[in-house]
Motif scaffolding. Structure first.
Motif, PDB file in Angstrom:
ATOM      1  N   GLU A  50      42.955  32.439  55.326  1.00  0.00           N
ATOM      2  CA  GLU A  50      44.259  32.756  55.032  1.00  0.00           C
ATOM      3  C   GLU A  50      44.430  33.302  53.825  1.00  0.00           C
ATOM      4  O   GLU A  50      45.370  34.342  53.633  1.00  0.00           O
ATOM      5  CB  GLU A  50      44.597  31.065  55.076  1.00  0.00           C
ATOM      6  CG  GLU A  50      46.238  30.896  55.120  1.00  0.00           C
ATOM      7  CD  GLU A  50      46.453  29.452  54.939  1.00  0.00           C
ATOM      8  OE1 GLU A  50      47.002  29.058  53.942  1.00  0.00           O
ATOM      9  OE2 GLU A  50      45.942  28.772  55.881  1.00  0.00           O
ATOM     10  N   ARG A  99      46.850  36.667  53.516  1.00  0.00           N
ATOM     11  CA  ARG A  99      47.712  36.550  52.484  1.00  0.00           C
ATOM     12  C   ARG A  99      47.729  37.653  51.262  1.00  0.00           C
ATOM     13  O   ARG A  99      48.757  38.379  51.235  1.00  0.00           O
ATOM     14  CB  ARG A  99      47.770  35.224  51.601  1.00  0.00           C
ATOM     15  CG  ARG A  99      49.306  34.887  50.998  1.00  0.00           C
ATOM     16  CD  ARG A  99      49.026  33.663  50.342  1.00  0.00           C
ATOM     17  NE  ARG A  99      48.356  32.502  50.832  1.00  0.00           N
ATOM     18  CZ  ARG A  99      47.793  31.623  50.139  1.00  0.00           C
ATOM     19  NH1 ARG A  99      47.966  31.481  48.621  1.00  0.00           N
ATOM     20  NH2 ARG A  99      46.958  30.766  50.595  1.00  0.00           N
ATOM     21  N   THR A 100      46.410  37.861  50.803  1.00  0.00           N
ATOM     22  CA  THR A 100      46.527  38.819  49.816  1.00  0.00           C
ATOM     23  C   THR A 100      46.643  40.181  50.370  1.00  0.00           C
ATOM     24  O   THR A 100      47.253  41.014  49.798  1.00  0.00           O
ATOM     25  CB  THR A 100      45.021  38.766  49.405  1.00  0.00           C
ATOM     26  OG1 THR A 100      44.877  37.431  48.673  1.00  0.00           O
ATOM     27  CG2 THR A 100      44.800  39.790  47.922  1.00  0.00           C
ATOM     28  N   VAL A 127      48.377  41.348  53.060  1.00  0.00           N
ATOM     29  CA  VAL A 127      49.713  41.413  53.224  1.00  0.00           C
ATOM     30  C   VAL A 127      50.422  41.878  52.050  1.00  0.00           C
ATOM     31  O   VAL A 127      51.437  42.749  51.988  1.00  0.00           O
ATOM     32  CB  VAL A 127      50.315  40.026  53.865  1.00  0.00           C
ATOM     33  CG1 VAL A 127      52.039  40.194  54.130  1.00  0.00           C
ATOM     34  CG2 VAL A 127      50.000  39.759  55.324  1.00  0.00           C
ATOM     35  N   HIS A 128      50.136  41.093  50.947  1.00  0.00           N
ATOM     36  CA  HIS A 128      50.678  41.540  49.557  1.00  0.00           C
ATOM     37  C   HIS A 128      50.235  42.759  49.287  1.00  0.00           C
ATOM     38  O   HIS A 128      51.032  43.570  48.795  1.00  0.00           O
ATOM     39  CB  HIS A 128      50.407  40.516  48.658  1.00  0.00           C
ATOM     40  CG  HIS A 128      50.884  40.577  47.358  1.00  0.00           C
ATOM     41  ND1 HIS A 128      49.808  41.370  46.290  1.00  0.00           N
ATOM     42  CD2 HIS A 128      52.042  40.453  46.625  1.00  0.00           C
ATOM     43  CE1 HIS A 128      50.640  41.610  45.286  1.00  0.00           C
ATOM     44  NE2 HIS A 128      51.821  40.946  45.260  1.00  0.00           N
ATOM     45  N   LYS A 155      52.204  45.338  51.607  1.00  0.00           N
ATOM     46  CA  LYS A 155      53.703  45.382  51.135  1.00  0.00           C
ATOM     47  C   LYS A 155      54.211  45.747  49.838  1.00  0.00           C
ATOM     48  O   LYS A 155      55.396  46.349  49.647  1.00  0.00           O
ATOM     49  CB  LYS A 155      54.255  43.821  51.378  1.00  0.00           C
ATOM     50  CG  LYS A 155      54.370  43.746  53.052  1.00  0.00           C
ATOM     51  CD  LYS A 155      55.392  42.290  53.125  1.00  0.00           C
ATOM     52  CE  LYS A 155      55.798  42.068  54.637  1.00  0.00           C
ATOM     53  NZ  LYS A 155      56.574  40.983  54.515  1.00  0.00           N
ATOM     54  N   SER A 156      53.357  45.571  48.852  1.00  0.00           N
ATOM     55  CA  SER A 156      53.666  46.126  47.458  1.00  0.00           C
ATOM     56  C   SER A 156      53.906  47.524  47.576  1.00  0.00           C
ATOM     57  O   SER A 156      54.903  47.917  47.124  1.00  0.00           O
ATOM     58  CB  SER A 156      52.607  45.743  46.479  1.00  0.00           C
ATOM     59  OG  SER A 156      52.784  44.131  46.286  1.00  0.00           O
ATOM     60  N   PRO A 157      52.981  48.349  47.945  1.00  0.00           N
ATOM     61  CA  PRO A 157      53.283  49.764  47.856  1.00  0.00           C
ATOM     62  C   PRO A 157      54.276  50.114  48.649  1.00  0.00           C
ATOM     63  O   PRO A 157      55.141  51.444  48.229  1.00  0.00           O
ATOM     64  CB  PRO A 157      51.746  50.229  48.245  1.00  0.00           C
ATOM     65  CG  PRO A 157      51.119  49.299  48.822  1.00  0.00           C
ATOM     66  CD  PRO A 157      51.675  48.017  48.355  1.00  0.00           C
ATOM     67  N   GLY A 200      57.085  48.391  49.339  1.00  0.00           N
ATOM     68  CA  GLY A 200      58.235  47.949  48.605  1.00  0.00           C
ATOM     69  C   GLY A 200      58.683  49.126  47.394  1.00  0.00           C
ATOM     70  O   GLY A 200      59.833  49.415  47.465  1.00  0.00           O
ATOM     71  N   ALA A 201      57.462  49.395  46.932  1.00  0.00           N
ATOM     72  CA  ALA A 201      57.901  50.434  45.744  1.00  0.00           C
ATOM     73  C   ALA A 201      58.254  51.669  46.214  1.00  0.00           C
ATOM     74  O   ALA A 201      59.218  52.284  45.872  1.00  0.00           O
ATOM     75  CB  ALA A 201      56.482  50.586  44.887  1.00  0.00           C
ATOM     76  N   LYS A 241      42.708  42.102  35.559  1.00  0.00           N
ATOM     77  CA  LYS A 241      44.239  42.403  35.103  1.00  0.00           C
ATOM     78  C   LYS A 241      43.867  42.564  33.507  1.00  0.00           C
ATOM     79  O   LYS A 241      44.015  41.479  32.745  1.00  0.00           O
ATOM     80  CB  LYS A 241      45.300  41.578  35.511  1.00  0.00           C
ATOM     81  CG  LYS A 241      45.314  41.613  37.057  1.00  0.00           C
ATOM     82  CD  LYS A 241      46.784  42.005  37.342  1.00  0.00           C
ATOM     83  CE  LYS A 241      46.788  42.015  38.897  1.00  0.00           C
ATOM     84  NZ  LYS A 241      47.861  42.141  39.540  1.00  0.00           N
TER      85      LYS A 241
END
Lengths: 519, 142
Positions: free
Chosen positions: A297, A301-302, A304-305, A308-310, A312-313, A473
């Protein structure tokens, strides 16, 4: 011998023992007909007259008769199976009836025996009876006496055979039952699931090893104890109510004991008339399944993130352009649009990494392992980084031990391993740094070290860098794109090839990734 | 409230002071351009720590938070922390997430009632467009 032949009309004294009952048996001649095949009778007497007379009487009634004049002859005939009854004279030229009977017993054949003798006395009768001779018929006798005796013996033999058959059947079923019981017991004992069985009065009748381990007890300690008393105060206390009076015949639940998660099942088993016989409690450890489900899961979740992030940008950058947020001059948008291009390239790389990751999870590589020379593959991996090396002034060197044996791995896997490590060594390096790839023979292994002079990895993250999507990070990693899948792929591919991966690093100290592959 | 700087803004919107917290700097740059062109003051933070620092001295009209940054639940943690500050008590918080709406209740495992004590005003699914966010802001700030 001097025994007179059986003469009809002479006295016919009742035989001792059960001979009297023989007379009460159904009329002669009915017995052989009742049997599937006529009874086979062996007549042993040294007097020809007696033998032929007896044979004649019996054959007329449908019996099959063979005769012998001595013990030796009798035993020779009995060597082949099929005789039901033996009529034995006491006085024989080479032996006597009792000794012959012993010899017959020794053959193991199930034959009814009757001793026929003119020397009937109580001692002989007793000796014969104790030795297991079935009947005793004194001479002289009437034909009917003989037929009655034979009929009785035939009937008794059938009864005895039936009895023997039943005894064997019973024994076999007892054996089967015992075997089944012990099989069931060992089956239940070895189950990974914990099993507890209670009877209708709530006493424990069975607890397997997994269950007694959960209860921190032993089987003898829990057997026959009331279940409520056994479980109270323990990890299974919450199940007592349901075990004693369940609302349904089957209750499923969940229970955590320490760090383990269990699925619980309480089933009532019933007799044919519907009355409850007892209950079975089963606990299945689902910790592993749950952990895998949570990992999966989290992965999804990761993922999908990350997908979706690129998007979205890029979507926002296009919107700003179509919205003309920054006026009509296209130049103003170029920095953002170039970023959009990069993000799309990264997205394509991510999808291809996801595919590699998925492939690395298969038990077997797509192609067969082959013997590979390390040096050319290392050179090729660095050549793939030439543009980045030049752009950032990073020097690269290769040191391969002379005479290094080839490694056994699928070629595309080793390429992927080296490309990923070389790529990281460049990406996380400092401007003007260096990348060194060396290979040497170490015991059963070929060891390939990929060493950089870059930003290094914090000690607390050294284990985590192999986790999917993990990326440190830090100010230094800002603006460095990557899927976070590369090292997961490298680790899985290395392990699938029978090797292992090792990392030595420190913050700001560069990193050394060591790949050990079977030489 | 009635001074659209460049004609993009609607009659009764802004100018607002908007804070965008997201670790995707390209997304931040695009929002800066989109909302900036509409006369709004756009402030961006690319990490939770950055946001906490900026908000020491900023009184935003609305805050857009990304859910997944340093951690998969960074947005929740940040929102919870920010709500403790007096000047942010009534500021609308909008959570942007690729997966939050579907899996929102699962974050309860991190702490009872996490969703409610972060007092989020809205969830918006990613990828979200500037126009969508503008509509949300107009609704929450009207």
């Amino acid at each position: 011998m001097s025994d007179p032949a059986a003469k009809p009309g002479t006295e016919a004294p009742a035989a001792p023992g059960s001979a009297g009952t023989a007379a009460a048996a159904p009329g002669p001649g009915t017995e052989p007909a009742a049997a599937a095949a006529p009874a086979r009778i062996l007549v042993v007497d040294d007097e020809y007259g007696v033998r032929s007379a007896v044979a004649q009487i019996l054959e007329l009634e449908g019996y099959e008769v063979a005769s012998a004049a001595s013990g030796e002859e009798a035993l020779a005939l009995l060597a082949s199976p099929g005789f039901d009854i033996a009529l034995l004279d006491y006085r024989l030229p080479d032996t006597d009836g009792l000794a012959l009977h012993k010899d017959i017993l020794a053959t193991g054949r199930q034959i009814m025996t009757c001793m026929i003798t003119a020397y009937a006395d109580i001692d002989l009768a007793c000796a014969a009876t104790f030795q297991g001779i079935d009947f005793f018929l004194p001479k002289p006798f009437m034909p009917d006496d003989l037929l009655n005796v034979v009929a009785t013996l035939v009937k008794r033999r059938q009864a005895r055979a039936e009895e023997e058959r039943l005894r064997r059947e019973h024994e076999a079923s007892l054996l089967a039952l015992a075997e089944e019981k012990s099989q069931t017991h060992s089956l239940i004992s070895s189950l990974r699931d914990a099993v507890l069985v209670i009877n209708q009065t709530g006493d424990v009748v069975l607890a397997n090893q997994a269950m007694t381990a959960l209860l921190e007890s032993t089987e003898p300690e829990v057997l026959r104890r009331p279940v409520a008393g056994l479980l109270r105060g323990g990890p299974l206390a919450s199940l007592i109510d349901t075990l004693e009076s369940p609302a349904k015949d089957r209750t499923i639940g969940q229970l955590s004991i320490g760090e383990r998660d269990f699925m619980t099942s309480i089933v009532t088993f019933r007799a044919e008339d519907g009355s409850a016989l007892g209950r079975i409690l089963t606990l299945s450890d689902i910790s592993q399944v749950r952990r895998l489900a949570m990992e999966k899961e989290k992965f999804i979740r990761t993922m999908v993130h990350e997908l979706k992030s690129p998007l979205g940008a890029v979507r926002s950058i296009i919107e700003v352009t179509t919205d003309k947020s920054m006026g009509d001059d296209l130049e103003a948008y170029l920095p953002l649009l170039r970023r959009a291009e990069t993000r799309i390239d990264d997205l394509v790389q991510l999808i291809s990494d996801l595919l590699s990751l998925s492939k690395s999870e298969q038990a077997k590589a797509a192609s067969e392992p082959q013997l590979l020379e390390v040096a050319p593959l290392v050179e090729a991996a660095l050549a793939g980084q030439a543009e980045h090396l030049a752009a950032r002034g990073i020097t690269a060197s290769v040191q391969v031990e002379p005479g290094l044996p080839p490694v056994l791995a699928p070629i595309e896997d080793l390429e992927l391993i080296l490309n990923n490590l070389a790529g990281n060594a460049v990406k996380y390096n400092r401007v003007g740094g260096s990348v060194t790839i060396s290979a040497r023979h170490e015991g059963e292994w070929v060891r390939i070290d990929v060493e950089d002079t870059g930003i290094g990895i914090a000690a607390e993250n050294v284990d985590q860098v192999f986790t999917e999507f993990f990326r440190e990070k830090r100010p230094e990693t800002k603006g460095l794109e990557g899927s976070g899948l590369g090292l997961s792929i490298v680790k899985r591919l290395t392990e699938r090839a029978g090797g292992r991966l090792q990392l030595a690093s420190g913050l700001g100290e560069g990193s050394v990734f060591s790949v050990f592959l079977p030489a | 409230m009635s001074d659209p700087a460049n004609g993009h803004g609607s009659a009764d919107s802004g100018p607002w002071t908007m804070l965008f917290v997201d670790d995707d700097t390209d997304f931040l740059a695009a929002q800066e351009a989109f909302f900036g062109s509409r006369g709004h003051k756009v402030v961006t933070a690319d990490s939770s720590a950055d946001a906490l620092e900026i908000l020491e001295a900023l009184n935003p009209d609305i805050v857009f938070l990304d859910l997944m940054m340093e951690r998969y639940d960074s947005g929740f943690r940040l929102a919870h922390e920010l709500r403790k500050r007096e000047h942010l008590k009534d500021v609308p918080f909008v959570m942007l997430s690729g997966v939050a709406r579907e899996t929102g209740e699962r974050f309860d495992q991190e702490g009872k009632g996490l969703l409610s004590w972060t007092k989020l005003d809205r969830f918006v699914d990613k990828p979200a467009t500037g126009r969508q966010l503008l509509a949300v802001a107009e609704e929450l700030l009207s």
